[in-house]
Every structure is written in C-alpha cells, then in structure tokens.
Design a protein around this motif. Structure first.
Motif, short mmCIF file in Angstrom:
data_model
loop_
_atom_site.label_atom_id
_atom_site.label_comp_id
_atom_site.label_asym_id
_atom_site.label_seq_id
_atom_site.Cartn_x
_atom_site.Cartn_y
_atom_site.Cartn_z
N THR A 85 -82.64 32.53 51.42
CA THR A 85 -82.00 31.98 52.62
C THR A 85 -80.98 30.93 52.26
OG1 THR A 85 -83.97 32.40 53.98
CG2 THR A 85 -82.41 30.76 54.79
N LEU A 86 -81.31 30.08 51.30
CA LEU A 86 -80.38 29.04 50.85
C LEU A 86 -79.11 29.67 50.29
CD1 LEU A 86 -79.81 26.03 50.26
CD2 LEU A 86 -80.97 26.34 48.06
N THR A 87 -79.26 30.69 49.48
CA THR A 87 -78.10 31.36 48.89
C THR A 87 -77.29 32.08 49.97
OG1 THR A 87 -79.05 31.62 46.69
CG2 THR A 87 -77.43 33.27 47.37
N ARG A 88 -77.98 32.68 50.92
CA ARG A 88 -77.28 33.39 51.98
C ARG A 88 -76.45 32.44 52.85
NH1 ARG A 88 -81.30 35.78 53.72
NH2 ARG A 88 -81.85 34.46 55.49
N THR A 89 -76.98 31.26 53.13
CA THR A 89 -76.27 30.32 54.01
C THR A 89 -75.17 29.55 53.30
OG1 THR A 89 -77.95 28.62 53.61
CG2 THR A 89 -78.25 30.04 55.52
N THR A 90 -75.30 29.40 51.97
CA THR A 90 -74.29 28.63 51.23
C THR A 90 -73.32 29.52 50.46
OG1 THR A 90 -75.70 28.46 49.24
CG2 THR A 90 -75.91 26.72 50.92
N GLY A 91 -73.76 30.74 50.16
CA GLY A 91 -72.93 31.65 49.39
C GLY A 91 -72.95 31.40 47.90
N GLU A 92 -73.87 30.51 47.44
CA GLU A 92 -73.94 30.17 46.02
C GLU A 92 -75.34 30.43 45.46
OE1 GLU A 92 -71.25 29.82 44.67
OE2 GLU A 92 -69.92 29.12 46.24
N SER A 93 -75.41 30.53 44.14
CA SER A 93 -76.68 30.79 43.47
C SER A 93 -77.62 29.59 43.59
CB SER A 93 -76.45 31.09 41.98
OG SER A 93 -75.62 32.21 41.82
N GLY A 112 -75.94 34.33 43.58
CA GLY A 112 -75.01 34.36 44.69
C GLY A 112 -74.41 35.75 44.84
N PRO A 113 -73.81 36.03 45.99
CA PRO A 113 -73.27 37.37 46.24
C PRO A 113 -72.11 37.75 45.33
CG PRO A 113 -72.60 35.85 47.96
CD PRO A 113 -73.63 35.14 47.15
N GLN A 114 -71.44 36.76 44.76
CA GLN A 114 -70.28 37.07 43.93
C GLN A 114 -70.40 36.55 42.51
OE1 GLN A 114 -66.61 35.90 45.84
NE2 GLN A 114 -67.36 36.44 47.86
#
Length: 241
Positions: A85-93, A112-114
C-alpha cells in the motif's frame, strides 16, 4: 556438526528460550557439551543469550539465512500488504529492516512500479551509510559508544566517514523523526527512513522509501513522511512484542 544442528532444532522448538541445563537434559548431551555448543552458536550469531534469564534463543543469523531462502521462494511476510500500500500510494520502493549488530538487515521489500530496489531480504547495509541504518542508529541507547566502535568505511563518495559529522546527523534525525540520505549508500539512489516503535517506545525496525535520483529528489521524498509514519505505526502493530 550434527550436535550443533540438533541444538538449533531445540532452540527452534523453544521460542521462549532454554537454559543450558535444560538443553543438556533434552538432547542427552553432557552439560559441558551442551554449554559449549550453545556458546559456539552465540559466538556465530545463530543464538542469543539473555544473562538475566540464563536462556538461549535463536539468533538473527538464522533469520538472515531464512530470509534468503524465503525470498527465493516468494515469501510474503505479515506486513507485505502494508508495504504494498505504501508503494502504491507513493510510487516508490519500500523497505523494512531491523538492527543486526552493526548493520541494518533487510527483512521485507516491495519494488516500485518503475524501479527495483537495490536490496533484497537477507541483505545488510551499514548503519552509517543507509537511511535505514541511520534511523536505527539514531535511536541506539548508547549511540556515542556505538559510533566510536563503528568502522566508518565509505560506500560512495557521499558517505559520511567522520564520527563527529555522523553524530551531528544522528542528532538531526532524532529531532526531525526521519533519516534521509542521497547517494551515501548507493550511487544514484535517494532514500528516506523512519523508525518503527512499539507502544512502549521500544525500537523495533526502520521503514524506508527508496528512489533513483533521476525520479525523486530527497526533498520530494520528504513529502511522503506522513505516509511513511502511518505505515510504520501499522507495521509495529503486527510485529511480535
């Protein structure tokens, strides 16, 4: 060697701890043999000894090796969804680490997604160079003595290698409530970490967000401190007391 493995199995079956006398009784070894085997496990980090209770328990070295195996087998972890959830909301690992001697031991990561994190469960990072390590070190009850004992070797040209400079940084971390590093631990990476405390104020772990410098500056990561602290509180609620 077989006797040592037997002793590890015994410690695994007694999460609350076992005395050397009890270990000798259960295994059938003479007390001197059980005491020697347990002492060897403590010296190598595979067991811990509590002088107040005279009890031996499994050490973090067992956990570190277990994490290596668990990671290869896709181990999720009890707090995996919180980091997701933390990664999803921030976009970072996101990365969760605990203190192991003079290092921060990674126990859980979510990429993270990227971008993929530069650490895996079971990996260690120096206390003085990583944001996770600095967050843990800043709340060491004997921080000055610990800093004196550390070998402040650089990992990058940005690493802090002066003891007085490190002490000053740790004081700022305690004041701010978070630790940030820019290319001190890995070239091209920024990271921000907060300590994870239980309700009694006991330090349990550290939780971090990591991002490549081309995607997120350290100042931009600081904007995520509220989310990071919220996640740290949730993680603490799930960690064993």
């Amino acid at each position: 060697m077989t006797k040592a493995f037997d002793m590890l199995e015994l410690l695994g079956d007694h999460a609350e701890g076992v005395s050397a006398a009890r270990a000798a009784e259960v295994t059938g070894h003479p007390f001197s043999t059980a005491y020697r085997l347990l002492g060897g496990l403590v010296e190598t980090g595979y067991a811990d000894f509590d002088p107040s209770t005279k009890a031996y328990t499994l050490g973090l070295e067992v956990f570190r090796l277990g994490q290596k195996v668990a990671h290869r087998r896709g181990f999720a972890g009890s707090s995996k969804d919180l980091l997701q959830t933390l990664t999803r909301t921030t976009g970072e690992s996101s990365i969760l680490s605990v203190r192991r001697a003079d290092a921060a031991l990674t126990v859980l990561t979510v990429d993270g997604p990227q971008f993929r994190t530069t650490t895996d469960p079971g990996d260690e990072s120096p206390l003085h160079t990583s944001a996770l390590g600095q967050a843990l070190l800043a709340h060491d009850a004997n921080v000055d003595r610990t800093v004196d004992a550390l070998v402040l070797e650089p990992r990058t040209p940005q690493s802090v290698t002066d003891a007085d400079e490190l002490r000053a940084k740790l004081e700022r971390i305690r004041e701010l409530g978070w630790a940030g590093q820019s290319e001190e631990n890995d070239v091209g990476m920024n990271a921000l970490a907060v300590p994870v405390f239980d309700l009694d104020g006991r330090l349990l772990a550290a939780l971090a967000l990591a991002a490549p410098v081309f995607r997120r500056t350290l100042d931009e990561l600081v904007e995520f401190v509220p989310q990071l602290r919220e996640a740290a509180t949730a993680v603490a609620a799930r960690m064993p007391r």
